[in-house]
Design a protein around this motif. Structure first.
Motif, short mmCIF file in Angstrom:
data_model
loop_
_atom_site.label_atom_id
_atom_site.label_comp_id
_atom_site.label_asym_id
_atom_site.label_seq_id
_atom_site.Cartn_x
_atom_site.Cartn_y
_atom_site.Cartn_z
N SER A 1 -62.55 13.88 5.59
CA SER A 1 -62.71 14.91 6.63
C SER A 1 -62.84 14.27 8.01
O SER A 1 -62.29 14.76 9.00
N ASN A 2 -63.57 13.15 8.10
CA ASN A 2 -63.71 12.48 9.39
C ASN A 2 -62.41 11.83 9.84
O ASN A 2 -62.11 11.78 11.04
N SER B 1 -71.36 14.31 10.76
CA SER B 1 -71.03 13.21 9.85
C SER B 1 -70.15 12.17 10.54
O SER B 1 -70.23 10.97 10.24
N GLY C 1 -71.23 8.20 10.99
CA GLY C 1 -70.35 7.14 10.53
C GLY C 1 -69.99 6.14 11.61
O GLY C 1 -69.58 5.02 11.30
N SER D 1 -64.84 9.09 5.85
CA SER D 1 -64.50 10.07 4.83
C SER D 1 -63.17 10.73 5.18
O SER D 1 -62.67 10.63 6.31
#
Length: 423
Positions: A6-7, A174, A178, A4
């Motif tokens: 943010s990641n 998260s 992932g 994502s």
């Protein structure tokens, strides 16, 4: 798996942190060994079937155990990496063993790269492994990202995770979900639950600890290369094994008290990390304590001498000749070092109150085969009791053998999981 937004930002920040810290890391005493390899030159590695990462000496021995139980009749290209000089010394011995015992195995040894994502992408591209194995507690975002991008399955074997570590990982849940490994085999139900809290329950299982497969009740008739060359047979000897830097003040107090109470008892002082040898030598000379480095001993020293160990890989030989043993990493909140090894020689070790790394072995404590002391004073008192009246070695060995036989087989489970990833 596509990360994502943010990641992706988290990984960029992580990469920047490695850039900022690099000058500091390059001056670190433990990391300066193999520095060029940590920066992944173009010839860093050739293609490997399996990449096994072992943080330091203890994990490197587990790597060796994996090699012992991989199918002998198959050829494997293996890349073994480690973060420390001690780990590399163990891996070099494992490679030499393979040359004699597993000639179909091709073994490369490298220092583990800095986990900057760009460096790890290059390392994974060069090695092109069919699977990556992380032993025990290592979760590296850069490596996991590079493996994810190239669809390389990752197995965490002999996995363990503390509650404190889990809390740190859960700050970015998260990201870790992932980067979930393909397989996690944890050494206890509690460790498995913590891995499941981080990655989800899928593919998280429990295995016996591989450390049990490395320990066998010792043969008392086996030759000991230290006997009568460094330590005279039947010497009154206390071993202070795997002493960590954070507990050195407590161990110094212990040495003073032992010398006062038993001036003719020799002490084998074995730091966990060899870079502490110089500091220990300085302290012993300043205190006026008779000492000799193990490497300089040309014969058994006089009774009451402190033998400062500056040779790696001889701990078990020292335990075999000891009358009483303290195992370090336990007088400071460090989780403890391996206290199974002295039991193999029929010696009930003494440890401090910190042993969370070995909570899976609490049965040995319940059965009084391992003595847990609340503080330095209690360690001293128990060592004195053991010196005066040690438990019969045959009895301790027998009890330990019974306990151990129910807990072996973890390496076979680990090999099965690994082979399932590369079939």
């Amino acid at each position: 798996m596509t990360l994502s937004f943010s990641n992706s930002l988290l990984l960029k920040a992580y990469s920047s942190l490695w850039t900022i810290l690099r000058p500091v890391l390059e001056r670190n005493k433990r990391l300066r060994h193999g520095l060029p390899q940590r920066l992944v030159p173009d010839d860093w590695a050739s293609k490997a079937d399996v990449w096994v990462q072992a943080a330091s000496g203890g994990e490197a021995y587990l790597s060796w155990e994996l090699l012992r139980q991989l199918p002998e009749d198959r050829g494997f290209n293996l890349l073994l990496t480690t973060c420390t000089l001690q780990g590399m010394e163990v891996l070099e011995r494992a490679r030499a063993w393979c040359a004699e015992e597993r000639p179909r195995f091709n073994v490369q040894l490298r220092y583990f790269p800095f986990d900057k994502p760009a460096l790890m992408r290059k390392a994974v591209r060069l090695a092109a492994p069919r699977a990556v194995v992380l032993l025990e507690t290592e979760l590296w975002p850069g490596l996991l990202t590079a493996c994810d991008e190239r669809n390389v399955p990752v197995a965490v074997l002999n996995g363990r995770m503390t509650t404190r570590s889990l809390a740190g990982y859960l700050a970015t849940p998260s990201l870790w979900k992932g980067l979930r490994p393909e397989t996690v085999l944890a050494i206890s139900e509690n460790d498995a639950r913590r891995f499941a809290a981080l990655f989800g329950e899928q593919s998280v299982h429990v295995m016996h600890n591989m450390k049990f497969d490395r320990v066998h009740p010792a043969d008392p008739s086996a030759p000991n290369p230290l006997q009568d060359t460094v330590i005279k047979e039947n010497t009154s000897l206390v071993t202070l094994g795997s002493v960590r830097m954070e507990e050195e003040a407590e161990v110094q107090t212990l040495i003073r008290k032992l010398r006062e109470a038993r001036p003719k008892t020799s002490i084998a002082l074995i730091p966990r990390h060899m870079e502490r040898v110089v500091s220990w030598e300085t302290w012993l000379r300043r205190e006026g304590i008779p000492m000799v480095r193990r490497s300089a001993a040309d014969g058994p020293p006089a009774p009451g001498t402190v033998i400062l160990w500056d040779e790696f890989g001889e701990l078990n030989h020292v335990y075999a000749l000891s009358r009483a043993v303290f195992v370090g990493g336990s007088l400071a909140p460090l989780g403890g070092q391996n206290f199974l090894e002295p039991l193999a020689f029929g010696i009930s070790p003494v440890i401090g109150p910190s042993y969370s790394n070995f909570a899976w072995a609490e049965g040995l404590i319940d059965e009084k085969l391992v003595h847990v002391a609340a503080d330095t004073e209690e360690v001293f008192e128990q060592l004195l009791r053991n010196l005066k009246r040690p438990a019969p070695r045959e009895k301790v060995q027998g009890q330990f053998a019974d306990w151990l036989s129910q807990r072996q087989g973890g390496t076979a489970a680990a090999v099965h999981a690994l082979l399932s990833l590369i079939q």
